[in-house]
Write a protein that holds these residues in place. Structure first.
Motif, PDB file in Angstrom:
ATOM      1  N   LEU A 129     121.006  54.238  36.952  1.00 36.30           N
ATOM      2  CA  LEU A 129     122.633  54.347  36.643  1.00 36.30           C
ATOM      3  C   LEU A 129     122.883  53.733  37.715  1.00 36.30           C
ATOM      4  N   GLY A 130     123.085  52.772  37.749  1.00 38.12           N
ATOM      5  CA  GLY A 130     123.103  51.073  37.876  1.00 38.12           C
ATOM      6  C   GLY A 130     123.307  51.611  40.095  1.00 38.12           C
ATOM      7  N   LEU A 188     131.599  52.761  31.559  1.00 47.81           N
ATOM      8  CA  LEU A 188     132.566  54.849  31.214  1.00 47.81           C
ATOM      9  C   LEU A 188     132.250  55.003  30.477  1.00 47.81           C
ATOM     10  N   VAL A 189     130.506  54.654  29.961  1.00 48.58           N
ATOM     11  CA  VAL A 189     129.833  55.808  28.810  1.00 48.58           C
ATOM     12  C   VAL A 189     128.969  56.594  29.624  1.00 48.58           C
ATOM     13  N   PRO A 190     128.973  57.707  29.775  1.00 51.18           N
ATOM     14  CA  PRO A 190     127.612  58.578  29.808  1.00 51.18           C
ATOM     15  C   PRO A 190     126.549  58.152  29.243  1.00 51.18           C
ATOM     16  N   PHE A 191     125.764  58.923  29.867  1.00 48.47           N
ATOM     17  CA  PHE A 191     124.433  59.345  29.664  1.00 48.47           C
ATOM     18  C   PHE A 191     124.628  60.739  29.146  1.00 48.47           C
ATOM     19  N   THR A 250     129.268  54.560  39.558  1.00 56.09           N
ATOM     20  CA  THR A 250     128.522  53.380  38.885  1.00 56.09           C
ATOM     21  C   THR A 250     128.418  54.323  37.642  1.00 56.09           C
ATOM     22  N   THR A 251     128.484  55.874  36.759  1.00 58.00           N
ATOM     23  CA  THR A 251     128.541  55.957  36.019  1.00 58.00           C
ATOM     24  C   THR A 251     128.029  57.322  35.405  1.00 58.00           C
ATOM     25  N   PHE A 252     128.330  58.293  35.072  1.00 62.53           N
ATOM     26  CA  PHE A 252     128.527  59.649  34.421  1.00 62.53           C
ATOM     27  C   PHE A 252     127.881  60.250  33.779  1.00 62.53           C
ATOM     28  N   CYS A 253     127.355  61.400  33.625  1.00 60.75           N
ATOM     29  CA  CYS A 253     126.109  61.905  32.751  1.00 60.75           C
ATOM     30  C   CYS A 253     127.767  63.217  32.126  1.00 60.75           C
ATOM     31  N   LEU A 273     135.684  53.393  37.153  1.00 60.12           N
ATOM     32  CA  LEU A 273     134.977  54.736  37.017  1.00 60.12           C
ATOM     33  C   LEU A 273     135.718  55.786  38.240  1.00 60.12           C
ATOM     34  N   GLN A 274     136.555  56.514  38.057  1.00 62.69           N
ATOM     35  CA  GLN A 274     136.783  57.017  39.391  1.00 62.69           C
ATOM     36  C   GLN A 274     136.510  58.524  38.992  1.00 62.69           C
ATOM     37  N   ALA A 275     136.532  59.618  40.003  1.00 62.33           N
ATOM     38  CA  ALA A 275     136.022  61.470  39.935  1.00 62.33           C
ATOM     39  C   ALA A 275     137.156  62.097  40.645  1.00 62.33           C
ATOM     40  N   LEU A 276     138.025  62.784  40.435  1.00 62.86           N
ATOM     41  CA  LEU A 276     138.785  63.628  41.157  1.00 62.86           C
ATOM     42  C   LEU A 276     138.626  64.984  41.721  1.00 62.86           C
TER      43      LEU A 276
END
Length: 192
Positions: free
Chosen positions: A29-30, A103-106, A39-42, A178-181
């Motif tokens: 997951l980086g 940016l491409v999720p698992f 780093t990424t998201f699910c 990548l940002q999560a608000l």
């Protein structure tokens, strides 16, 4: 690791290396990024689709292979078995090789689990407003996300080239970001 419920079936899991543990070559997951960052998201499959359905749609719609779907389990602190299905092999080769720059999720499927979902059993108080992202080739990433049914996770945002209103949901940028608000008790917070 720390989990925080974001409500509505969403949660964030913060992962970091433990400096008290022997150093291993961990790149999942980086986590090997040079500095702490998102780093990424699910994601979970949209509309009740199976992970196999997501994989087939990604292959057919964008030529992207989500990797094998693996049945997973572990014991929780109370000694009960937690079960889930995961497709994350593509996210195990290090930060520099994350699909779409992260940016491409698992994908995860919690349906085999008989215990409360992590969004129900983790401390709460925050909600996910949305994700924002940028990439040097946004169209290539958007194609994969759309084929997977994951485009609704992103907030459309104009990029430096003035693409507001273009229908794009990944902004053009010099490098992947990548940002999560999150809406928190102290206001809007951005994880980046």
């Amino acid at each position: 690791n720390a989990l925080v419920s974001l409500g509505g079936g969403a949660y964030v899991e913060l992962l970091a290396r433990d400096p008290s543990q022997p150093q291993v070559d961990s790149r999942w997951l980086g986590i090997d990024a040079a500095a702490p960052k998102l780093t990424t998201f699910c994601a979970k499959a949209a509309g009740g689709a199976s992970l196999e359905d997501v994989g087939a749609a990604a292959r057919e719609g964008a030529g992207y292979d989500i990797g094998p779907v693996v049945d997973m389990s572990r014991y929780n602190p109370e000694g009960k078995v937690v079960k889930w299905r995961l497709s994350a092999q593509n996210h195990s080769s290090g930060y520099q090789k994350l699909p779409g720059g992260g940016l491409v999720p698992f994908f995860v499927d919690w349906s085999p689990n008989e215990l409360p979902h992590p969004s129900e059993s983790s401390p709460g108080g925050c909600t996910l407003v949305g994700l924002r992202a940028a990439h040097p080739d946004p169209e290539s990433v958007e194609r994969v996300l759309s084929a997977m049914g994951a485009e609704a996770l992103f907030q459309a945002e104009g990029d430096a080239g003035g693409n507001a209103g273009s229908g794009r949901f990944i902004a053009k940028g010099d490098s992947p970001s990548l940002q999560a608000l999150l809406q928190t008790p102290k206001g809007l917070v951005t994880l980046a």
